[in-house]
Motif scaffolding. Structure first.
Motif, PDB file in Angstrom:
ATOM      1  N   LYS A  17       0.831  -1.207   0.000  1.00 10.93           N
ATOM      2  CA  LYS A  17       0.000   0.000   0.000  1.00 10.93           C
ATOM      3  C   LYS A  17       0.864   1.255   0.000  1.00 10.93           C
ATOM      4  N   CYS A  18       1.922   1.243   0.775  1.00 10.54           N
ATOM      5  CA  CYS A  18       2.826   2.388   0.868  1.00 10.54           C
ATOM      6  C   CYS A  18       3.486   2.665  -0.489  1.00 10.54           C
ATOM      7  N   ARG A  19       3.970   1.615  -1.144  1.00  9.09           N
ATOM      8  CA  ARG A  19       4.599   1.780  -2.461  1.00  9.09           C
ATOM      9  C   ARG A  19       3.589   2.333  -3.474  1.00  9.09           C
ATOM     10  N   ASP A  20       2.361   1.830  -3.418  1.00  7.81           N
ATOM     11  CA  ASP A  20       1.326   2.321  -4.326  1.00  7.81           C
ATOM     12  C   ASP A  20       1.056   3.809  -4.097  1.00  7.81           C
ATOM     13  N   GLU A  21       0.934   4.207  -2.823  1.00  8.82           N
ATOM     14  CA  GLU A  21       0.661   5.605  -2.494  1.00  8.82           C
ATOM     15  C   GLU A  21       1.802   6.504  -2.982  1.00  8.82           C
ATOM     16  N   LEU A  22       3.028   6.084  -2.746  1.00  6.71           N
ATOM     17  CA  LEU A  22       4.173   6.895  -3.165  1.00  6.71           C
ATOM     18  C   LEU A  22       4.269   6.968  -4.677  1.00  6.71           C
ATOM     19  N   SER A  23       3.978   5.858  -5.359  1.00  9.93           N
ATOM     20  CA  SER A  23       4.010   5.847  -6.819  1.00  9.93           C
ATOM     21  C   SER A  23       2.974   6.814  -7.388  1.00  9.93           C
ATOM     22  N   ARG A  24       1.751   6.763  -6.855  1.00  6.53           N
ATOM     23  CA  ARG A  24       0.700   7.677  -7.327  1.00  6.53           C
ATOM     24  C   ARG A  24       1.068   9.125  -7.041  1.00  6.53           C
ATOM     25  N   HIS A  25       1.678   9.358  -5.884  1.00 10.70           N
ATOM     26  CA  HIS A  25       2.068  10.726  -5.524  1.00 10.70           C
ATOM     27  C   HIS A  25       3.114  11.261  -6.498  1.00 10.70           C
ATOM     28  N   LYS A  58      12.336  13.038   9.262  1.00  8.16           N
ATOM     29  CA  LYS A  58      13.656  12.641   8.771  1.00  8.16           C
ATOM     30  C   LYS A  58      13.886  11.141   8.880  1.00  8.16           C
ATOM     31  N   HIS A  59      13.393  10.529   9.935  1.00  9.26           N
ATOM     32  CA  HIS A  59      13.637   9.098  10.157  1.00  9.26           C
ATOM     33  C   HIS A  59      13.029   8.219   9.080  1.00  9.26           C
ATOM     34  N   LEU A  60      11.949   8.703   8.419  1.00  8.77           N
ATOM     35  CA  LEU A  60      11.309   7.904   7.386  1.00  8.77           C
ATOM     36  C   LEU A  60      12.182   7.758   6.145  1.00  8.77           C
ATOM     37  N   PHE A  61      13.105   8.704   5.956  1.00 11.23           N
ATOM     38  CA  PHE A  61      13.938   8.714   4.757  1.00 11.23           C
ATOM     39  C   PHE A  61      15.390   8.378   5.077  1.00 11.23           C
ATOM     40  N   SER A  62      15.562   7.637   6.166  1.00 10.88           N
ATOM     41  CA  SER A  62      16.906   7.243   6.570  1.00 10.88           C
ATOM     42  C   SER A  62      17.248   5.817   6.147  1.00 10.88           C
ATOM     43  N   LYS A  63      16.233   5.096   5.600  1.00  6.69           N
ATOM     44  CA  LYS A  63      16.500   3.736   5.141  1.00  6.69           C
ATOM     45  C   LYS A  63      15.499   3.349   4.064  1.00  6.69           C
ATOM     46  N   ASN A  64      15.700   2.199   3.475  1.00  5.88           N
ATOM     47  CA  ASN A  64      14.859   1.738   2.380  1.00  5.88           C
ATOM     48  C   ASN A  64      13.476   1.338   2.863  1.00  5.88           C
ATOM     49  N   HIS A  68      11.578  -0.822   6.677  1.00  5.15           N
ATOM     50  CA  HIS A  68      10.717  -0.125   7.632  1.00  5.15           C
ATOM     51  C   HIS A  68       9.732  -1.081   8.306  1.00  5.15           C
ATOM     52  N   SER A  69       9.116  -0.564   9.360  1.00  2.05           N
ATOM     53  CA  SER A  69       8.091  -1.310  10.089  1.00  2.05           C
ATOM     54  C   SER A  69       6.703  -0.913   9.594  1.00  2.05           C
ATOM     55  N   ILE A  70       5.692  -1.612  10.108  1.00  2.00           N
ATOM     56  CA  ILE A  70       4.317  -1.285   9.737  1.00  2.00           C
ATOM     57  C   ILE A  70       3.984   0.155  10.121  1.00  2.00           C
ATOM     58  N   ASN A  71       4.405   0.570  11.299  1.00  2.00           N
ATOM     59  CA  ASN A  71       4.115   1.934  11.754  1.00  2.00           C
ATOM     60  C   ASN A  71       4.701   2.960  10.796  1.00  2.00           C
ATOM     61  N   ALA A  72       5.895   2.697  10.286  1.00  3.82           N
ATOM     62  CA  ALA A  72       6.511   3.625   9.332  1.00  3.82           C
ATOM     63  C   ALA A  72       5.717   3.658   8.037  1.00  3.82           C
ATOM     64  N   TYR A  73       5.221   2.500   7.573  1.00  3.79           N
ATOM     65  CA  TYR A  73       4.410   2.465   6.361  1.00  3.79           C
ATOM     66  C   TYR A  73       3.138   3.290   6.550  1.00  3.79           C
ATOM     67  N   LEU A  76       4.022   6.928   6.447  1.00  2.00           N
ATOM     68  CA  LEU A  76       4.275   7.364   5.075  1.00  2.00           C
ATOM     69  C   LEU A  76       2.967   7.554   4.317  1.00  2.00           C
ATOM     70  N   CYS A  77       2.037   6.630   4.477  1.00  2.00           N
ATOM     71  CA  CYS A  77       0.751   6.748   3.795  1.00  2.00           C
ATOM     72  C   CYS A  77      -0.029   7.975   4.268  1.00  2.00           C
ATOM     73  N   ASP A  78       0.007   8.236   5.556  1.00  2.00           N
ATOM     74  CA  ASP A  78      -0.719   9.380   6.116  1.00  2.00           C
ATOM     75  C   ASP A  78      -0.057  10.714   5.764  1.00  2.00           C
ATOM     76  N   GLY A  79       1.265  10.720   5.621  1.00  2.00           N
ATOM     77  CA  GLY A  79       1.970  11.988   5.456  1.00  2.00           C
ATOM     78  C   GLY A  79       2.281  12.373   4.035  1.00  2.00           C
ATOM     79  N   VAL A  80       2.005  11.511   3.064  1.00  2.00           N
ATOM     80  CA  VAL A  80       2.374  11.819   1.682  1.00  2.00           C
ATOM     81  C   VAL A  80       1.652  13.075   1.201  1.00  2.00           C
TER      82      VAL A  80
END
Length: 208
Positions: A17-25, A58-64, A68-73, A76-80
């Motif tokens: 879901k996170c990858r889909d949201e980022l791709s659409r964004h 910043k922590h969301l963009f510190s690794k691939n 990440h964990s579910i909470n990070a996903y 990311l979905c909420d903050g895009v």
């Protein structure tokens, strides 16, 4: 072991879901088509996009993404588009450790909602106003402290003057008391002399 399999499944679902949201964004913001599986939080120098984010993200963009964990996903979905956004990567710009590009410029979008760039500009403007207000407050406080120090110096000076006048008054009172004693003694002596003179005169008169 069942709970672990459910957790892994849920994590994969959120990652997808996170990858889909980022791709659409990325496509919506920049017009660049990036397959969800190819979306990167740490874009390489040859990627046409990069990320700009608020300091607290910043922590969301510190690794691939895969690390990440579910909470990070979920974050990311909420903050895009709200707390971070995709920006165009300029040719020749160097990528730092956070996947940000020096000098990268956000693309313009025809959306009615406040963009991430506008949010940054607004926050920077508010920060400038707060900094100006704080500087004025520091100036006023410094002036008030200086007035207070001046008043304290004046009060201390008045105390010293009052102390000196009190000491001088006590000294003058002591001198006045001594002079009064001398005057009283002289008055008593003069009075005795007058009485003796009167008695002498009376004796001479009776002898005649």
């Amino acid at each position: 072991m069942a709970p672990m399999r459910v957790s892994n499944l849920e994590r994969r679902e959120w990652r997808t879901k996170c990858r889909d949201e980022l791709s659409r964004h990325i496509q919506s913001r920049l017009g660049i088509v990036v397959e969800p599986a190819q979306v990167r939080l740490l874009p390489s120098p040859d990627n046409p996009y990069a990320w700009r984010f608020l300091p607290e993200k910043k922590h969301l963009f510190s690794k691939n993404i895969s690390d990440h964990s579910i909470n990070a996903y979920k974050e990311l979905c909420d903050g895009v588009g709200k707390t971070f956004e995709a920006i165009l990567a300029k040719q020749g710009n160097s990528v730092d450790s956070l996947g940000m590009l020096d000098g990268a410029v956000a693309s313009s979008v025809g959306k009615t909602e406040i963009s991430f760039s506008a949010l940054i500009d607004r926050l920077q403007g508010e920060n400038a106003l707060l900094s100006h207000a704080m500087e004025e407050m520091r100036t006023q406080l410094s002036a008030e402290l200086e007035r207070r120090r001046h008043a304290e110096r004046e009060l201390e000076h008045l105390k010293e003057v009052n102390q000196r006048l009190q000491e001088e008054s006590e000294e003058n009172l002591a001198i006045a008391m001594r002079l009064k004693g001398v005057f009283d003694a002289q008055s008593q002596g003069l009075k005795s002399a007058v009485q003796e003179l009167q008695a002498l005169q009376e004796g001479l008169f009776m002898g005649t």
